[in-house]
Design an enzyme around this catalytic site. Structure first.
Site, PDB file in Angstrom:
ATOM      1  N   SER A 116      -0.617   6.098  -0.101  1.00 19.46           N
ATOM      2  CA  SER A 116      -1.096   5.832  -1.455  1.00 19.46           C
ATOM      3  C   SER A 116      -0.609   4.500  -2.002  1.00 19.46           C
ATOM      4  CB  SER A 116      -0.693   6.977  -2.388  1.00 19.46           C
ATOM      5  OG  SER A 116       0.638   7.383  -2.145  1.00 19.46           O
ATOM      6  N   GLU A 117       0.412   3.931  -1.392  1.00 19.02           N
ATOM      7  CA  GLU A 117       0.846   2.568  -1.707  1.00 19.02           C
ATOM      8  C   GLU A 117       1.543   1.971  -0.493  1.00 19.02           C
ATOM      9  OE1 GLU A 117       3.257   1.694  -5.158  1.00 19.02           O
ATOM     10  OE2 GLU A 117       2.173   3.176  -6.376  1.00 19.02           O
ATOM     11  N   ASN A 118       1.243   0.701  -0.269  1.00 19.70           N
ATOM     12  CA  ASN A 118       1.927  -0.110   0.729  1.00 19.70           C
ATOM     13  C   ASN A 118       1.507  -1.532   0.392  1.00 19.70           C
ATOM     14  OD1 ASN A 118       1.447  -1.147   4.066  1.00 19.70           O
ATOM     15  ND2 ASN A 118       3.440  -0.551   3.303  1.00 19.70           N
TER      16      ASN A 118
END
Length: 466
Positions: free
Chosen positions: A362-364
């Site tokens: 969901s985030e990187n």
């Protein structure tokens, strides 16, 4: 190993309402802690830039939806502003409902699946004045807000999440000065964590009651923990760090309970939160359908020497200390280690220890300062460093999928450069650059690269885009 991705893989980007919407007090929105903090201490914010405009999504969401489609993104995660939807916590703001419904429909019209989060560090000021997450009142208020959001947008949103990185508002707000209310008390921090877990579960209960055709999850920053050595002391530091930093939210979210190890650890140091009748039964009902996994860097730890400890215990540094790995590769702009292998290790942990629950990245992402240094003669940012970062992490996402991990997507932080808390626009993260003077968007080289990757459904060479 195959180099292709699953047919229905979620390719996208992530942001949050307080970091992208702007429209600070437009349409009846009330203040969050960030709005008030900027009013009180603007000097704490990089270049004295607050959350008034951010990425101006309030006025540009239709344009942004089209730009997402232009680079083949098929999903997008953002959040709803609690203070916009329920400015006083009780009264539904019809202007907000109209805004969000058009926003979400605009995404859908461009083939972009909206994944919607409920809380991204933006505590309403009216609730902070009542004690914020320290107050048990916050649990019922959050459940009512969640229920309201589900009722208003459940026909447009299939994938919901309750929190983004809940450990962060705990550690940054109650063990440091990076979030309001800027206090430093481990006992209070643990109480806040418990109430946050209860609020998550209460929201899940409300979602289940409505019988909507969708799924609900939680977004956790799951950093793998690596010890300095295999010594008994270093391995104990690793276990303690995992339980406190990672599993304190992962276990309740997936298994519906706190681990026995964590309970014993807190009890040993007189740090157990106040737990009321029915709390543990509520947490058991908060098990999710899927996870969002935010991954930026690993946690490396070493044993804490006795002379470094303080009593009574009032710091997580009592349990483990940072180990400076000499072989590390760093993003010097953010001060974070770049370790793509960590994303694979987290995927395997979910597979082996948590029933192979469906999850997506969901985030990187990679924040870099002064990106204008890399602007070519055509005005495009040639962010080869970001392409390399994404490519190397996607290699390990592929490896995990090939070995059976149930990963269904990858989202970069972020789609267009956004406002980042105390750092404002110091570091840029987006596929698109935002001109701070005009708000205009322009594609970066990484945006062109990801477009081709999605088009071909396989990991392409870092240099495929010239």
């Amino acid at each position: 190993m195959t180099h292709t991705f699953p047919e229905h893989f979620f390719w996208g980007a992530a942001t949050s309402a307080p970091q992208s919407e702007g429209g600070q007090y437009a349409g009846g929105r009330s203040a969050s802690t960030w709005d008030k903090w900027f009013e009180l201490e603007p000097e704490r914010f990089n270049a004295n830039i607050g959350p008034e405009v951010t990425s101006d999504v309030y006025n540009r969401y239709r344009e942004d939806a089209k730009l997402m489609s232009d680079i083949n993104l098929n999903s997008y995660r953002t959040s709803i502003s609690w203070n916009r939807l329920l400015p006083d916590g009780k009264t539904l703001n019809e202007e907000a409902v109209a805004f969000y419904r058009d926003y979400f429909q605009s995404l859908r019209d461009e083939g972009v699946e909206p994944i919607m989060n409920l809380f991204h560090f933006d505590m309403p000021w009216w609730l902070m004045e009542k004690g914020g997450w320290e107050s048990r009142e916050s649990i019922d208020h959050f459940a009512f807000y969640a229920k309201t959001a589900f009722e208003q947008f459940g026909d447009l949103i299939t994938y919901w999440t309750t929190f983004n990185e809940p450990i962060v508002h705990v550690t940054c707000g109650y063990l440091g000065e990076y979030h309001w209310p800027k206090v430093n008390s481990l006992k209070r921090a643990i109480q806040v964590a418990h109430h946050t877990n209860l609020a998550h579960a209460a929201a899940v209960v409300e979602y289940r009651k409505l019988g909507l055709d969708g799924q609900i999850g939680n977004i956790l920053n799951l950093s793998p923990v690596y010890p300095r050595s295999q010594s008994e002391g270093d391995l104990k530091a690793k276990k303690d760090a995992e339980e406190l930093h990672v599993k304190s939210f992962l276990e309740p979210t997936v298994k519906g309970k706190y681990s026995d190890y964590l309970i014993d650890l807190l009890r040993e140091h007189d740090l157990l939160p106040v737990v009321e009748e029915g709390d543990l039964e509520l947490i058991e009902k908060g098990k999710v359908d899927f996870l969002g996994v935010n991954y930026y860097q690993p946690i490396r730890v070493r044993e804490v020497e006795e002379h470094e400890k303080t009593y009574p215990v009032n710091s997580l540094g009592h349990f483990s200390r940072h180990y400076d790995w000499p072989e590390k590769r760093m993003n010097k702009y953010r001060g974070w280690e770049i370790y793509p292998e960590g994303i694979y290790d987290i995927a395997m942990m979910i597979k082996d220890e948590y029933g192979n629950l469906p999850f997506y990245i969901s985030e990187n992402g990679m924040g870099v300062a002064e990106e204008e240094r890399f602007m070519n003669e055509d005005g495009m940012i040639e962010d080869d460093y970001r392409i390399e970062f994404i490519h190397d992490h996607l290699e390990f996402v592929q490896k995990a999928i090939a070995e059976g991990a149930n990963c269904f997507g990858y989202h970069l932080w972020t789609f267009v450069d956004c406002w980042s808390w105390l750092n404002s626009y110091k570091n840029r993260y987006g596929f698109y650059r935002m001109d701070l003077e005009t708000g205009d968007r322009s594609i970066k080289k990484s945006g062109k690269w990801i477009k081709k990757v999605i088009e071909e459904k396989k990991l392409l060479d870092k240099n495929v885009v010239k």
